[in-house]
Each structure stands twice: as C-alpha cells, then as structure tokens.
Design a protein around this motif. Structure first.
Motif, PDB file in Angstrom:
ATOM      1  N   GLY A   4      62.690  68.602  27.587  1.00  0.00           N
ATOM      2  CA  GLY A   4      62.381  67.239  27.717  1.00  0.00           C
ATOM      3  C   GLY A   4      61.253  66.659  26.962  1.00  0.00           C
ATOM      4  O   GLY A   4      61.387  65.485  26.552  1.00  0.00           O
ATOM      5  N   TRP A  68      67.806  58.094  23.769  1.00  0.00           N
ATOM      6  CA  TRP A  68      67.199  58.600  24.852  1.00  0.00           C
ATOM      7  C   TRP A  68      68.015  58.590  26.083  1.00  0.00           C
ATOM      8  O   TRP A  68      68.083  59.593  27.087  1.00  0.00           O
ATOM      9  N   THR A  69      68.627  57.392  26.143  1.00  0.00           N
ATOM     10  CA  THR A  69      69.512  57.176  27.510  1.00  0.00           C
ATOM     11  C   THR A  69      70.860  58.308  27.442  1.00  0.00           C
ATOM     12  O   THR A  69      71.135  58.810  28.661  1.00  0.00           O
ATOM     13  N   SER A  72      69.022  61.999  27.731  1.00  0.00           N
ATOM     14  CA  SER A  72      68.450  62.349  29.118  1.00  0.00           C
ATOM     15  C   SER A  72      69.441  62.324  30.355  1.00  0.00           C
ATOM     16  O   SER A  72      69.270  63.240  31.084  1.00  0.00           O
ATOM     17  N   ASP A  74      69.696  60.421  32.452  1.00  0.00           N
ATOM     18  CA  ASP A  74      69.348  59.775  33.585  1.00  0.00           C
ATOM     19  C   ASP A  74      69.718  58.473  33.865  1.00  0.00           C
ATOM     20  O   ASP A  74      69.872  57.609  33.171  1.00  0.00           O
ATOM     21  N   ARG A  76      68.964  56.111  35.876  1.00  0.00           N
ATOM     22  CA  ARG A  76      67.899  54.895  35.673  1.00  0.00           C
ATOM     23  C   ARG A  76      67.795  54.653  34.283  1.00  0.00           C
ATOM     24  O   ARG A  76      67.590  53.250  34.148  1.00  0.00           O
ATOM     25  N   ALA A  77      67.817  55.480  33.344  1.00  0.00           N
ATOM     26  CA  ALA A  77      67.713  55.142  31.959  1.00  0.00           C
ATOM     27  C   ALA A  77      68.883  54.183  31.519  1.00  0.00           C
ATOM     28  O   ALA A  77      68.884  53.317  30.842  1.00  0.00           O
ATOM     29  N   ALA A 187      60.947  54.758  34.732  1.00  0.00           N
ATOM     30  CA  ALA A 187      62.078  54.846  33.704  1.00  0.00           C
ATOM     31  C   ALA A 187      61.876  53.970  32.454  1.00  0.00           C
ATOM     32  O   ALA A 187      62.473  54.082  31.460  1.00  0.00           O
TER      33      ALA A 187
END
Length: 347
Positions: A4, A68-69, A72, A74, A76-77, A187
């Motif tokens: 990460g 990054w989105t 990750s 994630d 939330r991202a 986030a």
C-alpha cells in the motif's frame, strides 16, 4: 515496504512528474502557438508570458487519482473519483477553450454550476454543520448553499491567480494541510497528496519570475477540486467545514472583500481588474515574490495552527474560522481591496 505504501508513493510521484514535465511541454506548445498573456493596463506582469500550464496539474491529478482508484480497489476511492474527476475535467475543458478563445461569462458560469451540482450531488449534499450547541442540518438549503459555495471557490481561485506562484503555492499548502489534518484514513488523503504534488510540479515553472501562467484551465480546476475534496472530508467526518474555511482563508478573505467593495462602488464585477489586495500589495512592495512569500508565511504561521484548532474542536470550527478570517479581511481592506489605484477609473 508494504504494498500500500508503494502504491501511495508511486501515485504521488506520478502526479508530481506529470505536473513537472507537462508544464514544460505546455510551455513549448504555448510558445509555438503564441498562446501568450500580453501585458495591459489591468495586468500584474510586464512581459508576454505563456499561459495554460495548469493543464499539467489537471493531467497529473486525473492520472494519479485514476491509477490510485484502480490499484486500491477501495469503494470509497471509486465514489470520490466519480464525484470529482468528471466535473473537474469539465471545468478544465471550459477553461482550456477559454484560454485559447475567450468564452462568454454566462457560458462559463453555466458550466461551473453544472460541475458544482454534479460534485455536490454525488457527495450527498452539505453534511450537518457542527456548532457549539450541536449539529445543524440544512437539508435542501444546505445542498444549494454547497453548490453556490463550490462555484464561488472555483471562481475566487481564478480571481486570485494574478501574480506569480500564488495560486499553485496555495494549492500545495491547502492540499497538504487538509491531508495532514484529515489523516491517512480519509478517502481524500491520497487525492489531496496527488493534487499537492501536481501543483508543486507546475510551481517549478511558475515561481516568480514565472515562465508560464496557470490559465483558466488550471485555476478553475483547482478551485473545484479543492472545494470537492474538502467537502468530501466534511461528509466523512474527517475535517470540519470550519477548518476547510480556515485553510482557504487568504483567498476567501481577499476575493470576498474585493468583490463586496466593487459591488458597493457600482463597478462591473464581471470585468477584469487588478484591485485585489494581493495585486495592490505586489505593486506597493516591489513585485510578486514578496507577496507570494508573505502569503505562504500567513498560511503556515497563522492559518495552519488555527485550522488544527478547528479540527481538534469541530463544534467550534466556525467561530475559529471567523476569528481567522477577520484580521485577514481587515488587512485586505487596509491594502485597498476593490479600489483602483489613484488616478484610475472611478478612483
């Protein structure tokens, strides 16, 4: 090193590198196309200078945020990307066209409201505002207020991009401070770092004396991106709205004081001018660099400690914001915000 952390470092490095190399490439393009900001009676510079370099900030942030989105995974991202990147790119596209061929103020403002409504709507409107007596829920009125506030942030960033280095250095400060105060669990943490890195890459070429200007493509984008990221932090409970206001204090106080004075004078507020406090200070104190350095000092020595205080005590964040911006607004008025120089029109 954990995977990460590697992804985070790579994301921020990508944003900074694209910001740096993209600005260098845009400078060459602007010189070849004669896309120059030529001095006139309303300018704060004295030599023709390439403009439009802010597109490198746009590219650096958009690429880093997208990477990054995807990396990750994630949710939330992904939600934050959808809320901010499309409307920010809309604003950037309108600004890029305007840098090449001026658009009407009405068309630009329409695009700004569309972008702001998208961002605010996707972020869920204005969250409850923390107050000493308890949270205040404004509902639909809060959503409307958030949209208008986002449009104002977008435009005030354009208004404040008038001397070398000021807009980019302010973006670096606000983004880094918001990331630090919101914490790595937010986030918005990585997008804020990416925005700061992309802006820093551009700042290498924009530090006084500037070799390229940001242009509307960059200033409008930064205004929307910062407003959206700060609103996202408020919605997630990472940073209260009062702390966000404190971080933007220099730009908010100068732009708002200037606008109000010009309204009271009966000036045409849509027309270009050079009566902001920071512009008048640059003429009074010998150039752009002393003023840009002074703004950075105010950010670090006055606003950052007060933003920490607002973040530490969310219920009191708005009173802290009022205490932070009061002296700055008084300073802007003392410097003559909104008033033309002696001997100018309507002096």
């Amino acid at each position: 090193m954990p995977e990460g952390q590697i992804a985070l470092i790579a994301t921020v490095a990508l944003a900074g590198l694209v910001g740096l190399l993209g600005t260098w490439a845009m400078r060459g393009y602007a010189l070849r196309r004669e896309l120059l900001d030529r001095p006139n009676e309303r300018s704060s510079h004295t030599v023709p200078t390439p403009r439009g370099g802010g597109i490198a900030i746009v590219a650096g942030f958009a690429l880093a945020a997208t990477g990054w989105t995807l990396a990750s995974g994630d949710a939330r991202a992904g939600e934050l990307w959808l809320a901010l990147v499309p409307p920010a790119l809309l604003v950037a596209c309108v600004g890029f066209v305007d840098d090449h061929r001026p658009l009407s103020a009405r068309l630009r403002l329409l695009a700004h409201f569309v972008a702001a409504a998208w961002a605010v709507g996707m972020l869920g409107g204005l969250p409850a505002i923390p107050l000493p007596a308890g949270p205040l829920y404004l509902g639909a009125a809060g959503t409307a207020l958030a949209i208008v506030g986002t449009v104002w942030c977008l435009n005030l960033y354009n208004f404040m991009d008038g001397i070398d280095g000021i807009a980019a250095s302010e973006a670096v400060f606000v983004a880094l401070a918001a990331a630090m105060l919101g914490g790595p669990g937010s986030a918005a943490f990585v997008p804020l770092l990416a925005l700061a890195a992309a802006s820093a890459g551009f700042l290498v070429f924009n530090w006084p004396p500037a070799r390229i200007f940001m242009g509307d493509v960059g200033s409008g984008f930064l205004g929307l991106a910062l407003a959206g990221l700060l609103l996202a932090q408020q919605a997630a409970g990472d940073l209260p709205i009062g702390a966000a206001i404190v971080l933007l204090g220099v730009f908010l106080s100068d732009a708002t004081a200037t606008l109000l004075v010009r309204l009271l004078r009966g000036d045409r507020i849509h027309e270009a001018h050079r009566s902001h406090a920071y512009q008048r200070a640059a003429r009074r104190f010998g150039g752009h660099r002393p003023v840009t350095v002074a703004v950075i000092a105010i950010d670090l020595l006055w606003l950052l400690p007060l933003a920490w205080l607002a973040a530490r005590f969310p219920g009191w964040s708005l009173p802290v914001a009022a205490a932070a911006l009061g002296p700055l607004s008084a300073l802007a008025l003392a410097l003559g915000a909104g008033r033309p120089d002696a001997g100018s029109d309507k002096a």
